[in-house]
Design a protein around this motif. Sequence first.
Motif, mmCIF file in Angstrom:
data_model
loop_
_atom_site.group_PDB
_atom_site.id
_atom_site.type_symbol
_atom_site.label_atom_id
_atom_site.label_comp_id
_atom_site.label_asym_id
_atom_site.label_seq_id
_atom_site.Cartn_x
_atom_site.Cartn_y
_atom_site.Cartn_z
ATOM 1 N N TRP A 92 0.402 2.926 1.829
ATOM 2 C CA TRP A 92 -0.158 2.173 0.695
ATOM 3 C C TRP A 92 0.277 2.753 -0.651
ATOM 4 C CZ3 TRP A 92 -1.403 -2.443 1.826
ATOM 5 C CH2 TRP A 92 -1.855 -2.734 3.109
ATOM 6 N N ARG A 93 0.429 4.063 -0.695
ATOM 7 C CA ARG A 93 0.865 4.674 -1.958
ATOM 8 C C ARG A 93 2.267 4.162 -2.334
ATOM 9 N NH1 ARG A 93 2.219 10.943 -2.038
ATOM 10 N NH2 ARG A 93 3.721 10.036 -0.622
ATOM 11 N N ASP A 94 3.171 4.109 -1.354
ATOM 12 C CA ASP A 94 4.526 3.626 -1.642
ATOM 13 C C ASP A 94 4.519 2.146 -2.010
ATOM 14 O OD1 ASP A 94 5.477 6.133 -1.142
ATOM 15 O OD2 ASP A 94 6.008 5.716 0.944
ATOM 16 N N LEU A 95 3.700 1.359 -1.333
ATOM 17 C CA LEU A 95 3.639 -0.071 -1.663
ATOM 18 C C LEU A 95 3.170 -0.276 -3.098
ATOM 19 C CD1 LEU A 95 2.212 -1.797 1.549
ATOM 20 C CD2 LEU A 95 4.467 -2.110 0.539
ATOM 21 N N LEU A 96 2.199 0.532 -3.520
ATOM 22 C CA LEU A 96 1.699 0.389 -4.899
ATOM 23 C C LEU A 96 2.763 0.765 -5.922
ATOM 24 C CD1 LEU A 96 -1.878 1.733 -4.242
ATOM 25 C CD2 LEU A 96 -1.365 -0.497 -5.262
ATOM 26 N N ARG A 97 3.670 1.640 -5.536
ATOM 27 C CA ARG A 97 4.757 1.996 -6.457
ATOM 28 C C ARG A 97 5.770 0.864 -6.591
ATOM 29 N NH1 ARG A 97 5.679 8.053 -4.032
ATOM 30 N NH2 ARG A 97 4.072 9.087 -5.247
ATOM 31 N N ASN A 98 5.929 0.067 -5.521
ATOM 32 C CA ASN A 98 6.995 -0.947 -5.492
ATOM 33 C C ASN A 98 6.538 -2.358 -5.814
ATOM 34 O OD1 ASN A 98 8.985 0.861 -4.849
ATOM 35 N ND2 ASN A 98 8.768 0.597 -2.638
ATOM 36 N N HIS A 99 5.214 -2.580 -5.799
ATOM 37 C CA HIS A 99 4.713 -3.952 -5.957
ATOM 38 C C HIS A 99 3.536 -3.972 -6.925
ATOM 39 C CE1 HIS A 99 7.082 -5.369 -2.486
ATOM 40 N NE2 HIS A 99 6.820 -4.182 -1.980
ATOM 41 N N ALA A 100 3.255 -5.163 -7.425
ATOM 42 C CA ALA A 100 2.107 -5.332 -8.321
ATOM 43 C C ALA A 100 0.817 -5.011 -7.561
ATOM 44 C CB ALA A 100 2.066 -6.767 -8.832
ATOM 45 N N ASP A 101 -0.124 -4.385 -8.274
ATOM 46 C CA ASP A 101 -1.381 -3.983 -7.635
ATOM 47 C C ASP A 101 -2.082 -5.155 -6.948
ATOM 48 O OD1 ASP A 101 -0.799 -1.557 -8.696
ATOM 49 O OD2 ASP A 101 -2.635 -1.365 -9.894
ATOM 50 N N GLY A 102 -2.086 -6.303 -7.617
ATOM 51 C CA GLY A 102 -2.795 -7.466 -7.066
ATOM 52 C C GLY A 102 -2.187 -7.925 -5.742
ATOM 53 N N GLU A 103 -0.855 -7.894 -5.672
ATOM 54 C CA GLU A 103 -0.189 -8.291 -4.427
ATOM 55 C C GLU A 103 -0.536 -7.333 -3.304
ATOM 56 O OE1 GLU A 103 4.033 -10.549 -4.945
ATOM 57 O OE2 GLU A 103 4.030 -8.387 -5.240
ATOM 58 N N VAL A 104 -0.489 -6.036 -3.608
ATOM 59 C CA VAL A 104 -0.779 -5.032 -2.582
ATOM 60 C C VAL A 104 -2.224 -5.174 -2.108
ATOM 61 C CG1 VAL A 104 -0.940 -2.555 -2.099
ATOM 62 C CG2 VAL A 104 0.951 -3.440 -3.478
ATOM 63 N N ARG A 105 -3.101 -5.431 -3.051
ATOM 64 C CA ARG A 105 -4.512 -5.566 -2.706
ATOM 65 C C ARG A 105 -4.734 -6.782 -1.788
ATOM 66 N NH1 ARG A 105 -8.933 -3.176 -5.245
ATOM 67 N NH2 ARG A 105 -10.855 -4.320 -4.899
ATOM 68 N N SER A 106 -4.108 -7.885 -2.117
ATOM 69 C CA SER A 106 -4.250 -9.077 -1.260
ATOM 70 C C SER A 106 -3.710 -8.816 0.142
ATOM 71 C CB SER A 106 -3.509 -10.266 -1.872
ATOM 72 O OG SER A 106 -4.047 -10.574 -3.128
ATOM 73 N N TRP A 107 -2.582 -8.128 0.201
ATOM 74 C CA TRP A 107 -1.972 -7.811 1.495
ATOM 75 C C TRP A 107 -2.876 -6.868 2.288
ATOM 76 C CZ3 TRP A 107 0.942 -9.253 5.183
ATOM 77 C CH2 TRP A 107 1.586 -8.369 6.026
ATOM 78 N N ALA A 108 -3.442 -5.873 1.621
ATOM 79 C CA ALA A 108 -4.323 -4.917 2.299
ATOM 80 C C ALA A 108 -5.577 -5.611 2.828
ATOM 81 C CB ALA A 108 -4.710 -3.789 1.339
ATOM 82 N N LEU A 109 -6.157 -6.475 2.008
ATOM 83 C CA LEU A 109 -7.385 -7.148 2.441
ATOM 84 C C LEU A 109 -7.112 -8.116 3.595
ATOM 85 C CD1 LEU A 109 -9.142 -7.712 -1.013
ATOM 86 C CD2 LEU A 109 -9.609 -5.953 0.724
ATOM 87 N N ALA A 110 -5.930 -8.718 3.589
ATOM 88 C CA ALA A 110 -5.564 -9.595 4.705
ATOM 89 C C ALA A 110 -5.443 -8.785 5.998
ATOM 90 C CB ALA A 110 -4.246 -10.313 4.409
ATOM 91 N N ASN A 111 -4.877 -7.586 5.902
ATOM 92 C CA ASN A 111 -4.757 -6.741 7.094
ATOM 93 C C ASN A 111 -6.126 -6.217 7.541
ATOM 94 O OD1 ASN A 111 -1.777 -5.969 8.053
ATOM 95 N ND2 ASN A 111 -1.751 -6.500 5.883
#
Length: 478
Positions: free
Chosen positions: A90-109
């Motif tokens: 998750w740390r790497d994803l937050l570096r590469n993508h917008a926070d909102g996108e990462v959050r939506s992806w995390a909540l979906a998982n």
Amino acid sequence: MNREYIETVQAVAGAAGSVWLAADAAEHPTLDGDHTADVLVVGAGITGALVARKLAGTGRRVILLDRRRIASGTTGHSTAKVTALHGNSWRDLLRNHADGEVRSWALANLAAVDELATIAAALGFEDLRRVPASLVAGDDATSAAFDEQLAALVSAGLPATASMAPLPFDRPAATVASQVLIDPGAFVVAVIAALGSNATVFEGSPVRSLDYHDHGWRATCDHGSVRAPVAIMADHFPVHDTGAFFTRLFPYAHYAVEFVPRETIPDGMWMQFGGEEITLRPTSDSEGTWIAGGKRVRVASGDDEREVYAGLVASVVAVVGECEVTRHWSAHDHETPDGLPFIGEAPLGRNLYMAAGYAGWGMTKSVVASAIITDAVEGRAHPLAETVSPSRAPGPGSAGSLIEENAIVGREFIGGHLTSRNDKVHEDSVAGRTCTHLGCGTKWNTAEGTVDCSCHGSRFGRHGDVIYGPAAKDIETK
Ligand code: FES
């Protein structure tokens, strides 16, 4: 199987083969003759089974094809940790993508964990257990940097709580409660057994080609074909590569051993970051055995894969103390340049869909993929469709891995042609012959008894049958 191979690997790491593949699967016929359907699904792992379930449930006629047995690929070789706590990704994803996108992806998982449990309950599948999942520091350096990992999980929206992990870890840990452990082979068998009369499954039916023909898709197997207006490639690597995915899906093997510990390990899933970097889960709640996963290794990158198992066993002993190793196996999965999978309509469209690049966390990503693809087929907009679209532009953080991975391919392509990897040839196998994908050299895998291509990770049986793509054609034995 070669006696020397069996004896050598068993001495290191117990019997060969995934613990999950003992599950009784209904035998399904091999495709014979020409068939039609509303939806063709290539690959009967967890993604294929779940998307077939959703679409057959809408009344569509679905045909599901698998090159071997259902769940016998990456799904059946997974360590099956059904959790949104995907290690320290998750740390790497937050570096590469917008926070909102990462959050939506995390909540979906996170929601996928509950959806999988709901499906299991609806099927009467009881071999499922709720346990906490913990990301735990592995050494002094990662203990000192723990707050950064915890902050990443919280930023991603995961309900992680911090504590001191008990022995044998005795390090800071971030825990997400009520995640799920399953037997992935048995789960997929149960899903497929309940598909009903709208779905037909064929095993032992490798798809050699998938073409657009007469306003629909035609999958050609060795003894028959399937035509359908909609095709879904849930086959680990898309058999019809409409987006040069061989340059963007990087093949990695994840090694695992099952063992009997001498000392008690606290219940739950454990994922170390730093230190030995192993993961741990109990096989079940009754057997007293545990499964450890190790560091990822690029396919065909080493000279002797037995050393990887030896290293994994040494890591397990370093973390949990002496133990008896009973079984070993590996799963094969792909990583992507930006850390997100490719899910949705494949480039060029025409009702061709794909799901690939799960990076070892397919138990929840497959559930999300089944929803995204079903929505796309049904003409609904899924909120994550753009985020994981196979047609998305590579983000700025993608350049490093793209250059690094494709440099490996370039070296292997040239090196493989100059030497034919003859130093890795094994008698009575096709090792050293040319890969049928794009012509790199192949080598013998000393631990798995397979013939592997280091360019894009195709793997073959000792006599040349394709086990994992992108190759779709067997290596001929002459
Ligand atoms: Fe691409 Fe072998 S996998 S050349």
